[in-house]
Design an enzyme around this catalytic site. Structure first.
Site, PDB file in Angstrom:
ATOM      1  N   CYS A  68       0.830  -1.209   0.000  1.00 41.10           N
ATOM      2  CA  CYS A  68       0.000   0.000   0.000  1.00 41.10           C
ATOM      3  C   CYS A  68       0.868   1.264   0.000  1.00 41.10           C
ATOM      4  O   CYS A  68       1.726   1.447   0.871  1.00 41.10           O
ATOM      5  CB  CYS A  68      -0.926  -0.071   1.208  1.00 41.10           C
ATOM      6  SG  CYS A  68      -1.291   1.496   1.965  1.00 41.10           S
ATOM      7  N   CYS A 109       0.950   3.402   3.103  1.00 35.45           N
ATOM      8  CA  CYS A 109       1.720   2.775   4.191  1.00 35.45           C
ATOM      9  C   CYS A 109       3.204   3.006   3.967  1.00 35.45           C
ATOM     10  O   CYS A 109       3.948   3.311   4.906  1.00 35.45           O
ATOM     11  CB  CYS A 109       1.442   1.274   4.244  1.00 35.45           C
ATOM     12  SG  CYS A 109      -0.292   0.890   4.393  1.00 35.45           S
TER      13      CYS A 109
END
Ligand code: FAD
Length: 805
Positions: A80, A83
Site C-alpha cells: 500500500c 503505508c
C-alpha cells in the site's frame, strides 16, 4: 487520579515493588534476554533497527495482551502506497519516543504477509494503514482503540498518544509517571512521600504538551521527577515568579527553587538538561564516578583528554586494530571482500590525514593491493606489507592501541567502535575538503568494510539496512558528511541505555546543545530542529585535520626503530626456520635401516608409502605454507631422532635395487642428466610416486658413478638400508659419510676385488655377457672335441663296412 499519582511515584522512588512493576520487570527481562525479542521478524516495511515490535501470529497475544506497557500498533500492507509513505514517519516516531518504551511502545504488523493475515483479521482490520491503541493489561478480547484520522507527522502522533495515555483506564501502566497537572498541595507535600533529589516543574499552558513529553522522556532516569504545572496555578506561579510559559524550574525541599537555564524553552532542551543534572542517572546504570576513570578500572592509566577534540592516537589505534587485528581473522580475502578491502585502503591512502610516515605506509599497501591480479590474497602477504617488510623508506603503521578520546571507563567499553566511527567521520570531512569527485567514495568504502569485516555482525546488519534505506540520497560531499552524522545519531538513539553504553559517555543525539548551541533550533510549533548548515560547518571543523590533536603519539624515530627491530626479529626467526627446514630435509633422506630390511622382506609394502614424504617447498609456496612445512619438519625431527621405526619422509619413495651390479659407463651421461631432471622434479609436491621411484633408481645408478666431485652428489642422501644393500653388493663408499650418519656418498670404484677385477676386465660387458661367452666357449670346445672324435673314428667304421659283404 491521586491513587495513580502515588502509585507511579512509589515505583519511581524505589519503594516496595508492586505486582505490576514486577510484571514489568519480567517483561523487560524477557525482552532483553531475547525470549520476547521485539525483532522476531524482519519483513515488510520495518526492520530490527527501527525499534518497532514486529507482530506475528506467534507473538501478537503476548505483546498486546496483559502487557505492562500500553501499545500502539500500525496495521499496514506492504504493497500500500500510503503505508510506504507513512513508514518513515512511524520510524521517526519510534526514535522520538524511544525513552517512553516502559510506558508505551510501538508495534507493526504487515497484513499483506500470508501468515500475519490472521492477526489483522482478528482485529477487524479492513483498511491500511490503521493505528490502534491497546492499553496496558488489555484482555484477550480487546480489539484496541482506533486513532481516527490520525496525523501523518511525528509531533501530531506523539500528542495523540499522550492524550490516550492521559485518559488511560485503570490499571495504569506501572512505569508511567502521572501526566495530569500537579496542584500546589501536591507540590508542597512532594518530598514527604518521595526521596528523589530533583523535582522539575514545567510551567505551561493547558494546551501545551511539553510537560507531559518531558515527564515521559525522563521516565527511565532515577533521582528526578517531572511534573507539569498549569499557568492557571496562580499561587505556585507567583511563588516561583514564573513569567514565561513554558519554563522549567527545579524545586527543592523547603521551597528552594531555581530556573533551569536552557537555550530554548522546548522539550528537547529541557530533557537534555534534566538528564544531565547531578545525581540523575539512567535506571539500572551505575552512577558515573570520576574516580572510576582515574582509578584502576582499566588496564592502562587513564589519560585526561579534551572531550571536544579528536585525537590522532585514536585514529592510528583504529587503523592498527582494523588492519592488523580485524582483517587477520580472514586468512584468505577474495571476491566482494577483496573489492571492499581495496576500496577501504584506497580511501585511507587518499584521505587519511595522518603523519607522513603512516600515509606512506597506506600508499604502499594501496599500491600493493591494486597490483594484485589474482582473485584472492592471503592475509599473511598483506600483513608483510603492513609491517613494511619490503622496507619502503619512511613508512610505518604504529603497532598497538593507545586510546585517548575513545577510552572507556571499562576495558570492554568504547575503544575500537568509537575509533571506527571517528575515522569515517574524519574521512568524509577530508573527502569534502579535498573536493573529491565521488560523493559516495568514503561511505561506500565504509559500507563495504563494515559489511565484509566489522566483527560485530549485528551492527553490520543494522548499518547495511540504513545504507540500503537512504544512502542513495547522498549526492554531494556535504550530504555524505551529514548522512553519516545522522545515521550515527540513529545508532546512538537505538543504543541509549543499552549494555554497551559507557555511563561516563552516555549516548546522546550529538552534538549536544552545550557542544554546538548553533546546531539546535526550534520549529514554529516548538519542535526541536537540527540546523543542518550549522551542523555541517560544526562537523567540518570538529573532524578537520587541522584540529586533530597529536597527544600520546609515539615519536616517528621511535616507530622506525621499532619497525626495524621487528624486521630483524622476523629475519632471525626466518633464518632459524629455514635452518630447521634444511636440517629436516637432510635428515628426511635417511631411511632407517630396519625399515629397509622390512621392505626387502615384504615388497608388497612398497605401495603403502605412496604419496608420503616431505619435499622442499617450491619457491612460490606462501610463507604460511613454509611455516606449516617448518612445523611439519619440527614434528618429524624428534621422531627421526627417536629411532628407526618411524617412516622418514623421503618423498614417499623407495629406492629399488639396480638390476645389475655392473656399472655401465656408457649410460653415465644419460643417467647424469636424468638425475638432474629428477632433482628439479623433487621440489614439486605433485610428482607421482611411481615416476619418482623410477627416477630414484636413476639417482642411485648415477650416484654410484658420479663420485664426490659432482656437485649434486652430496645432496643425494641415502638411508642406512640402501647403504647396507650397497654393502651387500660390495659398493660401499670409500668416500662416503659414516654409517651412523646414515649417509652414503656415492663412489666411483667398488671395493670388492672381484668386482674391481670384473670391472677392469669387462668394461662394457655385463655378467650375463661373460657367462654366455663362457658357455659358448664351452659349447664350441665340446663341438670341436666331438668333431675330432668323429673324424678319428670314421676310417674304422668304413673298414668294417667293406668287410661285411
Ligand atoms: P560512539 O557512538 O562510538 O561515538 C564515538 C564518538 O563520536 C563520540 O564520542 C562522539 O565524540 C562522536 N559522535 C557521537 N555521535 C556522533 C554523530 N552522530 N556524528 C558524529 N560524531 C559523533 N553497537 C551496538 O551495540 N549495536 C549496533 O548496532 C552498533 N552498530 C554500529 C555500527 C557501526 C558502523 C559502528 C562503527 C559501531 C556500531 N556499534 C553498535 C558500536 C556503537 O555505535 C559505539 O561505537 C560503541 O558503543 C562505543 O560508543 P561510544 O560511547 O564510544 O560512542
Amino acid at each position: 487520579m491521586a491513587r495513580r499519582y502515588s502509585r507511579a511515584t512509589s515505583w519511581r522512588t524505589g519503594n516496595t515493588l508492586s505486582t505490576n512493576a514486577r510484571q514489568l520487570l519480567i517483561l523487560l527481562i524477557l525482552v532483553y534476554s531475547g525470549i520476547l525479542s521485539p525483532f522476531t521478524a524482519e519483513a515488510g516495511l520495518y526492520t530490527a533497527s527501527d525499534q518497532i515490535v514486529i507482530l506475528t501470529p506467534e507473538n501478537a497475544d503476548t505483546v498486546l495482551f496483559n502487557s505492562t506497557a500500553a501499545m500502539v500498533v500500525e496495521f499496514y500492507a506492504s504493497w500500500c502506497g500510503h503505508c510506504i509513505g507513512f513508514s518513515p514517519v512511524y520510524k521517526s516516531l519510534a526514535r522520538d519516543i524511544k525513552e517512553w518504551k516502559p510506558a508505551v511502545d510501538l508495534a507493526a504488523v504487515d497484513c499483506a504477509e500470508e501468515e500475519s493475515r490472521k492477526v489483522c483479521t482478528n482485529f477487524g482490520i479492513t483498511g491500511y494503514p490503521t493505528l490502534k491503541f491497546f492499553h496496558a493489561y488489555a484482555t484477550s478480547d480487546s480489539k484496541g482503540q482506533s486513532f481516527r484520522g490520525f496525523p501523518r507527522d511525528v509531533k501530531g502522533l506523539r500528542q495523540n498518544i499522550l492524550e490516550k495515555m492521559e485518559n488511560h483506564q485503570e490499571p495504569w501502566p506501572p512505569a508511567c509517571p502521572p501526566l495530569e497537572p500537579a496542584s500546589k498541595a501536591e507540590v508542597d507535600s512532594f518530598f514527604e512521600s518521595n526521596s528523589v533529589q530533583h523535582l522539575a516543574l514545567i510551567f505551561e499552558a493547558a494546551s501545551s504538551f511539553v510537560g507531559r513529553e518531558v515527564t515521559l522522556d525522563l521516565l527511565q532516569y532515577d533521582n528526578i521527577a517531572v511534573r507539569r504545572v498549569l499557568s492557571t496555578e496562580e499561587e505556585l506561579v507567583s511563588r516561583l515568579g514564573v513569567t514565561v510559559f513554558p519554563s522549567c524550574f527545579l524545586y527543592y525541599p523547603g521551597g528552594n527553587h531555581t530556573r533551569l537555564t536552557v537555550q530554548n524553552e522546548a522539550r528537547t532542551f529541557y530533557s537534555y538538561a534534566l538528564q544531565r543534572l547531578p545525581g540523575v542517572v539512567r535506571a539500572g546504570k551505575p552512577r558515573p564516578v570520576t574516580s572510576d576513570l582515574l582509578g584502576n578500572t582499566t588496564d592502562e592509566q587513564w589519560r585526561v583528554f579534551n572531550r571536544s577534540r579528536v585525537y590522532m592516537a585514536d585514529l592510528e589505534s583504529t587503523l592498527h586494530f582494523s588492519l592488523r587485528m580485524e582483517l587477520a581473522s580472514h586468512p584468505i580475502i577474495s571476491g566482494d571482500a577483496l573489492s571492499a578491502l581495496r576500496r577501504y585502503v584506497s580511501v585511507l591512502a587518499k584521505h587519511f590525514p595522518g603523519r607522513p610516515l603512516v600515509k606512506n605506509l597506506l600508499s604502499a599497501v594501496d599500491s600493493w593491493l591494486q597490483a594484485q591480479s589474482q582473485s584472492e590474497i592471503s592475509y599473511s602477504d598483506l600483513r608483510d606489507v603492513l609491517d613494511n617488510t619490503a622496507e619502503v623508506p619512511d613508512a610505518a603503521l604504529p603497532e598497538g592501541q593507545s586510546w585517548v578520546g575513545c577510552q572507556g571507563s571499562k576495558p570492554h567499553l568504547r575503544r575500537y567502535p568509537c575509533g571506527l566511527w571517528t575515522l569515517f567521520h574524519v574521512l568524509t570531512v577530508q573527502a569534502k575538503s579535498s573536493a573529491s569527485t565521488d560523493p559516495l567514495e568514503v561511505l561506500q568504502a565504509m559500507r563495504g568494510y563494515i559489511h565484509s569485516f566489522f566483527g560485530c555482525r549485528e551492527c553490520a546488519t543494522h548499518f547495511e539496512a540504513m545504507a540500503q534505506d537512504s544512502l542513495a540520497q547522498v549526492d554531494s560531499a556535504s550530504t555524505a558528511v551529514l548522512w553519516l552524522w545522522s545515521r550515527h545519531n540513529h545508532v546512538n538513539n537505538r543504543l541509549a541505555g543499552a549494555g554497551s553504553e559507557d555511563p561516563h559517555f552516555p549516548k546522546i543525539q550529538w552534538p549536544s546543545p552545550d557542544v554546538c548551541p548553533a546546531c539546535h533550533g526550534v520549529k514554529r510549533g516548538g519542535e526541536h530542529a537540527w540546523k543542518s548548515t550549522e551542523v555541517l560547518s560544526f562537523l567540518l571543523s570538529y573532524f578537520s585535520s587541522e584540529r586533530l590533536l597529536p597527544d600520546h603519539l609515539e615519536e616517528e624515530s621511535q616507530l622506525l626503530a621499532q619497525q626495524e627491530e621487528q624486521r630483524e626479529k622476523r629475519r632471525q626467526e626466518h633464518e632459524v626456520r629455514r635452518g630447521a627446514e634444511r636440517r629436516a630435509r637432510e635428515a628426511s633422506f635417511t631411511q632407517p635401516q630396519e625399515e629397509e630390511e622390512e621392505e626387502e622382506e615384504d615388497p608388497a609394502d612398497e605401495e603403502a608409502g605412496e604419496g608420503g614424504g616431505t619435499l622442499e617447498p617450491p619457491p612460490w609456496v606462501k610463507p604460511e605454507a613454509e611455516e606449516e612445512a617448518a612445523v611439519a619438519v619440527e614434528r618429524a625431527r624428534p621422531s627421526r631422532q627417536r629411532g628407526a621405526h618411524s617412516r622418514p619422509s623421503v618423498v614417499g619413495m623407495k629406492l629399488r635395487e639396480p638390476q645389475e651390479d655392473i656399472v655401465d659407463l656408457d649410460s653415465f651421461v644419460n643417467q647424469h642428466y636424468k638425475a638432474k631432471a629428477l632433482r628439479a622434479a623433487a621440489v614439486s609436491a605433485h610428482v607421482k610416486r611411481r615416476s619418482l621411484q623410477r627416477r630414484e633408481e636413476s639417482v642411485l645408478g648415477v650416484g654410484l658413478e658420479a663420485g664426490p666431485d659432482l656437485p649434486w652428489a652430496e645432496s643425494v642422501d641415502l638411508g642406512a638400508g640402501q647403504h647396507k644393500r650397497l654393502q651387500k653388493r660390495g659398493l660401499t663408499s670409500q668416500y662416503g659419510g659414516s654409517e651412523e650418519e646414515g649417509v652414503v656418498a656415492v663412489q666411483l670404484y667398488p671395493q670388492d676385488p672381484r668386482g674391481r677385477w670384473m670391472n677392469v676386465l669387462s668394461v662394457g660387458f655385463s655378467g650375463l655377457d661373460i657367462s654366455l661367452c663362457v658357455i659358448l666357449y664351452f659349447l664350441s670346445s665340446m663341438c670341436l672335441l666331438g668333431m675330432f672324435l668323429f673324424f678319428k673314428m670314421r676310417p674304422r667304421f668304413r673298414r668294417v663296412k667293406v668287410a661285411q659283404p
